[in-house]
Design a protein around this motif. Structure first.
Motif, mmCIF file in Angstrom:
data_model
loop_
_atom_site.group_PDB
_atom_site.id
_atom_site.type_symbol
_atom_site.label_atom_id
_atom_site.label_comp_id
_atom_site.label_asym_id
_atom_site.label_seq_id
_atom_site.Cartn_x
_atom_site.Cartn_y
_atom_site.Cartn_z
ATOM 1 N N ASP A 174 0.588 -1.377 -0.333
ATOM 2 C CA ASP A 174 -0.026 -0.115 0.111
ATOM 3 C C ASP A 174 0.646 1.382 -0.057
ATOM 4 N N TYR A 175 1.797 0.565 0.572
ATOM 5 C CA TYR A 175 3.125 2.263 0.612
ATOM 6 C C TYR A 175 2.927 3.145 -0.621
ATOM 7 N N PRO A 176 3.066 3.497 -1.869
ATOM 8 C CA PRO A 176 2.697 4.286 -2.908
ATOM 9 C C PRO A 176 1.694 3.990 -3.174
ATOM 10 N N TYR A 177 0.711 3.965 -3.431
ATOM 11 C CA TYR A 177 -0.936 4.529 -3.962
ATOM 12 C C TYR A 177 -0.780 5.296 -2.360
ATOM 13 N N VAL A 178 -0.624 4.611 -1.025
ATOM 14 C CA VAL A 178 -1.145 6.005 -0.517
ATOM 15 C C VAL A 178 -0.639 7.051 0.131
ATOM 16 N N SER A 179 1.007 6.823 -0.874
ATOM 17 C CA SER A 179 2.063 7.993 -0.437
ATOM 18 C C SER A 179 1.893 8.540 -1.687
ATOM 19 N N VAL A 180 1.038 9.019 -2.855
ATOM 20 C CA VAL A 180 0.781 9.481 -3.281
ATOM 21 C C VAL A 180 -0.349 9.941 -3.709
ATOM 22 N N ALA A 181 -1.283 8.712 -3.233
ATOM 23 C CA ALA A 181 -2.781 10.073 -2.678
ATOM 24 C C ALA A 181 -2.717 11.106 -1.401
ATOM 25 N N LEU A 182 -1.475 11.017 -0.739
ATOM 26 C CA LEU A 182 -1.583 11.443 0.364
ATOM 27 C C LEU A 182 -0.674 13.384 -0.006
ATOM 28 N N GLY A 183 0.420 12.531 -0.778
ATOM 29 C CA GLY A 183 1.188 14.328 -1.117
ATOM 30 C C GLY A 183 0.321 14.719 -2.228
ATOM 31 N N THR A 184 -0.854 14.154 -3.145
ATOM 32 C CA THR A 184 -1.143 15.179 -4.209
ATOM 33 C C THR A 184 -2.322 16.251 -3.263
ATOM 34 N N GLY A 185 -2.449 15.662 -1.351
ATOM 35 C CA GLY A 185 -3.927 15.914 -1.271
ATOM 36 C C GLY A 185 -4.654 15.683 -1.597
ATOM 37 N N LEU A 186 -4.860 14.761 -1.992
ATOM 38 C CA LEU A 186 -6.163 14.220 -3.006
ATOM 39 C C LEU A 186 -6.754 13.275 -0.923
ATOM 40 N N MET A 187 -5.729 12.977 -0.573
ATOM 41 C CA MET A 187 -6.515 12.152 0.190
ATOM 42 C C MET A 187 -5.677 12.477 1.759
ATOM 43 N N ALA A 188 -6.801 12.216 3.210
ATOM 44 C CA ALA A 188 -5.732 13.193 3.642
ATOM 45 C C ALA A 188 -5.753 12.196 5.209
ATOM 46 N N GLY A 189 -5.330 11.363 6.066
ATOM 47 C CA GLY A 189 -5.398 10.895 7.472
ATOM 48 C C GLY A 189 -7.033 12.390 8.509
ATOM 49 N N TYR A 190 -6.808 10.938 9.099
ATOM 50 C CA TYR A 190 -8.273 11.209 10.525
ATOM 51 C C TYR A 190 -7.699 12.020 11.732
ATOM 52 N N PRO A 191 -7.787 12.845 12.108
ATOM 53 C CA PRO A 191 -8.047 13.759 13.063
ATOM 54 C C PRO A 191 -6.747 12.640 14.280
ATOM 55 N N ASP A 192 -7.104 11.101 14.267
ATOM 56 C CA ASP A 192 -5.667 10.520 15.049
ATOM 57 C C ASP A 192 -5.080 10.277 13.922
ATOM 58 N N GLY A 193 -4.644 10.173 13.371
ATOM 59 C CA GLY A 193 -3.504 10.211 12.272
ATOM 60 C C GLY A 193 -3.143 8.852 12.400
ATOM 61 N N ARG A 194 -4.887 8.045 12.090
ATOM 62 C CA ARG A 194 -4.911 6.945 10.984
ATOM 63 C C ARG A 194 -5.119 7.510 8.937
ATOM 64 N N PHE A 195 -4.946 6.536 8.408
ATOM 65 C CA PHE A 195 -5.248 6.494 7.367
ATOM 66 C C PHE A 195 -6.329 5.732 7.322
ATOM 67 N N GLY A 196 -6.992 4.901 7.643
ATOM 68 C CA GLY A 196 -7.642 3.802 7.965
ATOM 69 C C GLY A 196 -8.181 2.674 6.725
ATOM 70 N N PRO A 197 -7.187 2.222 6.137
ATOM 71 C CA PRO A 197 -6.796 1.415 4.806
ATOM 72 C C PRO A 197 -8.695 0.592 4.444
ATOM 73 N N GLY A 198 -8.816 -0.106 5.386
ATOM 74 C CA GLY A 198 -9.145 -1.187 5.231
ATOM 75 C C GLY A 198 -11.151 -0.243 5.959
#
Length: 416
Positions: A174-198
């Motif tokens: 998941d690292y590369p896909y989550v990195s691109v999603a976060l790095g472009t601002g398309l997605m963000a983590g939750y306030p508690d720091g989780r990404f919540g992949p599932g």
């Protein structure tokens, strides 16, 4: 069973025009608002998506922002938003039940979905997870731009700034896909720091991400500072160059890059053990409440405190170490005298981000021995904290950092 997509330009136009049998997506017919209450953080994006005809409400005029969105629904909408050129030779799905087969196959032809990820069938009504969402949007960007494809490769072993990286729950795949999603601002983590992949994706979240995707799909990866940093950390272990630092050079012109010393064992004084530098991450912030880069939020929050006062024109530094100790429970003074280079014995810090992201940090000062931090014969990996100057004259060796291990040097500086 799969089939070849024979998509003419006419067919693609029809499939992406919104003429579907889904109750939740349709062509724009004039938007007059929804009857149910929309969350403030997504209201503008929901109304935008509805106005563009990407999404709509049900027969009662409710949008249902907290309802989950299905794989088929998001695939159809994403294909409509995207201006990717369809690949007519792409292999798609041949037996998706219901209304969505053509719409899903358009998303396949545009590079968002790989049928090989669904060997047991696409199951169109299954709620879309955030893991799938990250992979779809990142894959779509990569299908359009070779540098985004390279960004996926560059971040395959990066530090991902989400809680699941250290706490578990994020697969390495998941690292590369989550990195691109976060790095472009398309997605963000939750306030508690989780990404919540599932975690499943709500319709409100889908509307927000679709609008963001529409806005950034023609941009280049270099336009996204956080993605630049994650790519550099994945490739080299540091984000220093992405933040404007430069490598000093050896006399023969070679760069004094972090790779020269990364993971190279350094023998600590008095045979205390060996230490290796794994990562060297800089945070762009002069105040704990003004963190400018995504990596910074992984370490610094309003409760942040260190042995050094934060100042303007310098960067907070976080170094990930691995220590193989020859002694048990060394005290802080022993640790601080374990090398002649301050960058090789940085101590801990306090921050709410430590528990939020599951970071292991060097205990602060007298707590080292009390917590039995170092154990003889065991490898300990942790983060230490310091700072890097950036406002000194170029020729001043205290501008940036200089670290030498086994005759090899890492050295950076910053110009005004």
């Amino acid at each position: 069973m799969k089939k070849r997509l024979a998509l003419s330009l006419l067919a693609v136009g029809i499939l992406t025009s919104g003429l579907t049998a889904s109750p939740w997506i349709a062509a724009a017919e004039g938007f007059s608002g929804f009857k149910d209450k929309l969350p403030g953080w997504a209201k503008a994006d929901i109304e935008y998506a509805a106005g563009k005809g990407y999404m709509k409400g049900n027969e009662k005029g409710n949008f249902r922002p907290e309802a989950t969105i299905s794989r088929a629904e998001f695939a159809a909408i994403l294909a409509r938003v995207s201006n990717n050129t369809p690949d007519e030779g792409t292999t798609g799905f041949s037996s998706i039940p219901g209304w969505s087969q053509n719409e899903v196959n358009v998303a396949v032809s545009k590079g968002f979905i790989s049928p090989s990820d669904y060997p047991n069938g696409f199951n169109p009504d299954t709620p879309l997870t955030r893991r799938e969402l990250a992979k779809w949007v990142a894959s779509g960007l990569a299908a359009k731009d070779e540098d985004f494809k390279k960004a996926l490769a560059d971040t395959a072993d990066t530090l991902v700034p989400v809680a699941e990286y250290y706490k578990g729950g994020l697969n390495k795949a998941d690292y590369p896909y989550v990195s691109v999603a976060l790095g472009t601002g398309l997605m963000a983590g939750y306030p508690d720091g989780r990404f919540g992949p599932g975690q499943t994706t709500t319709r409100a979240e889908a509307a927000v991400i679709l609008r963001r995707f529409e806005a950034i799909q023609d941009k280049k990866p270099v336009a996204f500072q956080d993605l630049k940093e994650m790519r550099e950390v994945g490739l080299t272990g540091t984000n220093a160059i992405s933040l404007g630092f430069k490598h000093r050079k050896y006399d023969d012109g070679r760069e004094a890059a972090f790779a020269n010393i990364r993971n190279v064992p350094y023998k600590l004084n008095n045979n205390l053990g060996t230490i290796k530098l794994n990562r060297f991450v800089l945070v762009n912030a002069s105040k704990a409440t003004e963190v400018k880069n995504l990596y910074g939020k992984m370490f610094v929050d309003k409760n942040y405190g260190s042995a050094f006062k934060m100042e303007k024109n310098r960067y907070e530094l976080f170094v990930e170490y691995t220590v193989n100790s020859n002694v048990d429970n060394m005290d802080v003074m022993t640790y601080l005298n374990s090398s002649n280079d301050p960058f090789l014995h940085l101590i801990g810090f306090k921050s709410g981000a430590i528990s939020k992201y599951g970071i292991k940090t060097m205990p602060r000062m007298d707590l080292v021995a009390k917590e039995k931090f170092f154990k003889k014969g065991f490898e300990t990996k942790f983060w230490g904290n310091g700072f890097v100057n950036s406002n000194l004259p170029i020729y001043d060796t205290q501008n940036g950092a200089v670290i030498t291990i086994s005759g090899k040097t890492f050295s950076i500086y910053k110009e005004d």
